[in-house]
Design an enzyme around this catalytic site. Structure first.
Site, mmCIF file in Angstrom:
data_model
loop_
_atom_site.group_PDB
_atom_site.id
_atom_site.type_symbol
_atom_site.label_atom_id
_atom_site.label_comp_id
_atom_site.label_asym_id
_atom_site.label_seq_id
_atom_site.Cartn_x
_atom_site.Cartn_y
_atom_site.Cartn_z
ATOM 1 N N SER A 63 0.811 -1.219 0.000
ATOM 2 C CA SER A 63 0.000 0.000 0.000
ATOM 3 C C SER A 63 0.846 1.271 0.000
ATOM 4 O O SER A 63 0.400 2.315 -0.485
ATOM 5 C CB SER A 63 -0.945 0.009 1.211
ATOM 6 O OG SER A 63 -0.218 -0.070 2.429
ATOM 7 N N ASP A 212 -5.662 7.615 9.205
ATOM 8 C CA ASP A 212 -5.433 6.287 9.792
ATOM 9 C C ASP A 212 -4.130 6.212 10.573
ATOM 10 O O ASP A 212 -3.867 5.256 11.287
ATOM 11 C CB ASP A 212 -5.474 5.192 8.722
ATOM 12 C CG ASP A 212 -4.369 5.299 7.674
ATOM 13 O OD1 ASP A 212 -3.445 6.125 7.837
ATOM 14 O OD2 ASP A 212 -4.425 4.550 6.685
ATOM 15 N N HIS A 215 -0.558 5.591 6.769
ATOM 16 C CA HIS A 215 -0.137 5.821 5.383
ATOM 17 C C HIS A 215 0.194 7.291 5.167
ATOM 18 O O HIS A 215 -0.510 8.168 5.656
ATOM 19 C CB HIS A 215 -1.240 5.387 4.406
ATOM 20 C CG HIS A 215 -1.499 3.925 4.429
ATOM 21 N ND1 HIS A 215 -2.447 3.352 5.276
ATOM 22 C CD2 HIS A 215 -0.945 2.908 3.736
ATOM 23 C CE1 HIS A 215 -2.460 2.047 5.085
ATOM 24 N NE2 HIS A 215 -1.556 1.751 4.156
#
Length: 238
Positions: A63, A212, A215
Site C-alpha cells: 500500500s 489512519d 499511510h
C-alpha cells in the site's frame, strides 16, 4: 530518532490490533477482487505508456507503493515518475503496488506482473515487508521470500533496488535485530542498490500521515520521493 521509532512502534501495535479484529477472509477477498478489477482497468493505459518510454521502472510493493488513500497522481509511482522526468529522464514508473501484500503474496504474483508488461523493465524497485511486520510473521520467512524475488529478477537480468523497512521496538530486540538485517544483507549478497528505510523523513511527524495514522499523505510521499529519486536517477545513469 529514538522518539520516532517509539511512535512507529505504537502505530504498528495499533494496526496489529485492527488486523486481529478486522474483516473476515471472505470480506478481504472481496476487497482484493475490487482492487484487481480497478487495476486491470488501468492496465492497458499503463502498458501503452510503458512501451513508449525509453526507461521502464516497476515499483513493486504494498500500500505504501500503491498510493493508498491518495489521488491517482499523488502516489509513490506517479510522483517518482514526475521527479525523474523533471530530472530529464524519459521514464515510465509502472505502479505494481498492491495494498495488503506480504512478501509471500508479492512472490506469488511477481512472475505474472513481469510477464504482463510490454517489455522487460530496466529496474524494479522492490519494497515489501511492512505487512509481514504487522502480522508478526517470522523474519526468516520474510527474508526467504525477499531473496527469492531478488533471485527471480537477477535471473531475468533486471536491475534491483530494495527499499527497506525497520521493525518497531515493541516487537522486541531479538525480532528487530533479525528483521532489520534483511535488506542490507540481501543488498550486499546480490550487489543490488538499497534505500535503507522507505519511511525515513516521515515517521515521527503525524502531520505527514493520513487520518489512519499509517499511510503517508501526499506531502509525505513528496518527502519520500525527494529522498529516493536521486538514488534512482544515479542508478539509471550507471
Amino acid at each position: 530518532m529514538l522518539k520516532n521509532f517509539f511512535l512507529y512502534g505504537f502505530t504498528l501495535a495499533v494496526l496489529q490490533l485492527l488486523i486481529a479484529c478486522g474483516a473476515a477472509p471472505e470480506a478481504e477477498q472481496s476487497v482484493l477482487k475490487d482492487v484487481e478489477t480497478d487495476r486491470a482497468a488501468d492496465a492497458g493505459d499503463q502498458a501503452a505508456a510503458a512501451a513508449e518510454a525509453e526507461i521502464l521502472i516497476v515499483a513493486f510493493g504494498d500500500s505504501l507503493y500503491a498510493g493508498y488513500g491518495l489521488d491517482q497522481k499523488e502516489g509513490f509511482a506517479p510522483e517518482l515518475q514526475a521527479a525523474l522526468k523533471a530530472a530529464g529522464k524519459d521514464v515510465r514508473v509502472h505502479n505494481a503496488g498492491v495494498s495488503g501484500d506480504t512478501t509471500a503474496a508479492g512472490l506469488r504474483r511477481m512472475d505474472f506482473v513481469l510477464d504482463s508488461l510490454p517489455r522487460q523493465p530496466d529496474l524494479v524497485i522492490l519494497g515489501l515487508g511492512g505487512n509481514d511486520l504487522l502480522r508478526g510473521l517470522k523474519p526468516a520467512d520474510t527474508r526467504a521470500n525477499m531473496e527469492k524475488m531478488v533471485q527471480k529478477l537477477e535471473k531475468r537480468g533486471i536491475a534491483v533496488m530494495l527499499t527497506g523497512m525497520l521493525a518497531p521496538p515493541n516487537l522486541g530486540a531479538d525480532f528487530s535485530d533479525e528483521f532489520n538485517i534483511i535488506y542490507p544483507a540481501l543488498a550486499k549478497k546480490y550487489d543490488v542498490a538499497l534505500y535503507p528505510f522507505f519511511m525515513a523523513g516521515v515517521v515521527g511527524n503525524p502531520d505527514l500521515f493520513l487520518p489512519d495514522g499509517l499511510h503517508p499523505t501526499a506531502e509525505g510521499i513528496d518527502i519520500i520521493v525527494g529522498k529516493v529519486a536521486p538514488q534512482v536517477a544515479e542508478l539509471l545513469e550507471g
